[in-house]
Design an enzyme around this catalytic site. Structure first.
Site, short mmCIF file in Angstrom:
data_model
loop_
_atom_site.label_atom_id
_atom_site.label_comp_id
_atom_site.label_asym_id
_atom_site.label_seq_id
_atom_site.Cartn_x
_atom_site.Cartn_y
_atom_site.Cartn_z
N ASN A 72 5.62 1.57 -27.25
CA ASN A 72 6.89 2.00 -26.82
C ASN A 72 7.86 0.72 -26.91
OD1 ASN A 72 6.49 0.36 -24.18
ND2 ASN A 72 5.49 1.96 -23.51
N GLN A 126 -1.79 -0.52 -23.65
CA GLN A 126 -1.93 -0.91 -22.19
C GLN A 126 -2.74 -2.31 -22.50
OE1 GLN A 126 -2.83 2.20 -23.13
NE2 GLN A 126 -2.86 3.77 -21.39
N PHE A 138 -7.12 0.02 -14.16
CA PHE A 138 -8.45 0.77 -15.34
C PHE A 138 -9.48 0.42 -15.03
CE2 PHE A 138 -10.39 1.96 -19.21
CZ PHE A 138 -9.92 3.14 -19.42
N SER A 180 0.82 -1.19 0.06
CA SER A 180 0.19 -0.12 -0.09
C SER A 180 0.90 1.06 0.04
CB SER A 180 -1.03 -0.02 1.20
OG SER A 180 -1.85 1.22 1.16
N GLY A 213 -8.05 9.27 -21.18
CA GLY A 213 -8.26 8.24 -22.00
C GLY A 213 -7.41 8.39 -23.32
N GLY A 215 11.32 6.85 -24.70
CA GLY A 215 11.11 7.65 -23.55
C GLY A 215 12.23 8.90 -23.66
N PRO A 216 13.04 9.05 -22.69
CA PRO A 216 14.24 10.18 -22.88
C PRO A 216 15.06 10.02 -24.09
CG PRO A 216 14.71 8.71 -21.03
CD PRO A 216 13.17 8.26 -21.42
N ASP A 275 0.28 9.37 -26.11
CA ASP A 275 -0.53 9.77 -26.59
C ASP A 275 -0.33 11.18 -27.42
OD1 ASP A 275 -2.04 7.79 -25.08
OD2 ASP A 275 -2.94 8.78 -23.65
#
Length: 328
Positions: A195, A172, A116, A36, A48, A225-226, A257
């Site tokens: 990706n 995803q 999701f 947690s 979205g 990414g970077p 996105d």
């Protein structure tokens, strides 16, 4: 180009964990994780995948067609998107379910753990593309982004049957879908977006090598990414697009996105793949500098200026005549 973007439309609940997820994981106990995270920030934002992509395209001056399923709680969100140039007339409104929810926690290294809730998105499988094409006088490209898996497969198969070019963007949903379904989504795509992690997952789940994937799609676009992005075509050398420098890193949610929004905008304008990748990287950088996938503002002069600073005056000149941002 008349571009329709299918996929999720959701509300994002974005939380920040002041630490590193990796420090909380015990290698010998990964089969019974019970964690947690006490977060110190919560931001509720519009999101979205399809909505984020359309928002970015709208901000660049296009009028993309959003295709997805929402609940009756979508009214304010719809107004927001329409004010930013998005055609929402083909969005299906459920009478039973709320609009989908995305819950995501980001750590100090920008790693993310997310869940999701599907909600109304499950009804996206009921959407037929042909009435949308008839309303618009045809479709030149359908972007099939992460959505209800049955909807993704239905849209892909309809594009094949009707001869409509499509772009595959499973993102995803790769974690949930099996190899055969992923092969169905990819085979024959004009463009494949992933990706670098998803690229490896596609190859693992489909059993196809990199070369086999390239033989089945027109263009393979991999965000790094970077490190920017890479564009591949069968028989052609890889094209690496360096990242656009950012002012500061705030939150990565929606960055992919926004890349797609910039890339598709370049395709709409008939620009080269290199320019499309550069537009994608710069649009993505704007998202990285804010919290939320639709909180950035694209001013025309500032956008073109940053494009020139990142990729040279020729890049700025090639795009300047087309970029017509919502914000002057």
């Amino acid at each position: 180009m008349r571009i329709a973007v299918t996929g999720s439309i959701a509300t994002d609940h974005l939380m920040t964990f002041p630490g590193r997820f990796g420090d909380q994981l015990i290698a010998e106990a990964l089969d019974r994780v019970s964690l947690s995270f006490l977060v110190d920030d919560l931001q509720i934002r519009r999101g979205g995948v399809a909505a984020n992509i359309c928002f970015g395209m709208g901000c660049l001056g296009l009028r993309p067609v959003l295709v997805g399923a929402v609940g009756t709680d979508f009214a304010d969100y719809r107004s927001w998107l329409e004010r930013h140039g998005v055609d929402c007339d083909s969005v299906h409104v459920s009478e039973l379910h709320h609009t989908a929810r995305f819950l995501c926690t980001t750590d100090d290294d920008h790693n993310q753990i997310a869940s999701f809730y599907t909600g109304a998105m499950a009804e996206a499988r009921e959407i037929e593309l042909w009435p949308i094409a008839e309303r618009l006088g045809g479709l030149d490209l359908v972007m099939i982004s992460a959505n209800d898996p049955d909807a993704m497969i239905r849209h892909t198969e309809e594009c094949r049957q009707r001869g409509i070019p499509f772009a595959a963007d499973p993102s995803q949903q790769l974690a949930r879908m099996e190899g055969q379904d992923i092969r169905t989504l990819i085979d024959g795509a004009a463009y494949l977006f992933t990706n670098d992690y998803e690229k490896a997952l596609v190859e693992q789940k489909t059993g196809w090598s990199d070369e086999e994937v390239l033989s089945r799609v027109g263009v393979r676009v991999t965000t790094l990414g970077p490190k920017g992005a890479r564009i591949d075509r069968q028989g052609e050398p890889s094209l690496h697009i360096p990242p656009a420098p950012e002012v500061g890193k705030v939150d990565p949610t929606g960055v992919g996105d926004a890349f797609r929004a910039g890339f598709l905008s370049g395709l709409h304008w008939g620009l080269t793949l290199e320019r499309c990748g550069q537009l994608g990287n710069l649009t993505a950088t704007h998202v990285l500098e804010q919290v939320g996938g639709q909180e950035y503002r694209l001013g025309r002069e500032g956008f073109v200026e940053r494009l020139g600073a990142a990729y040279g005056p020729e890049a700025a000149a090639d795009c300047e005549a087309y970029v017509a941002c919502v914000y002057p």
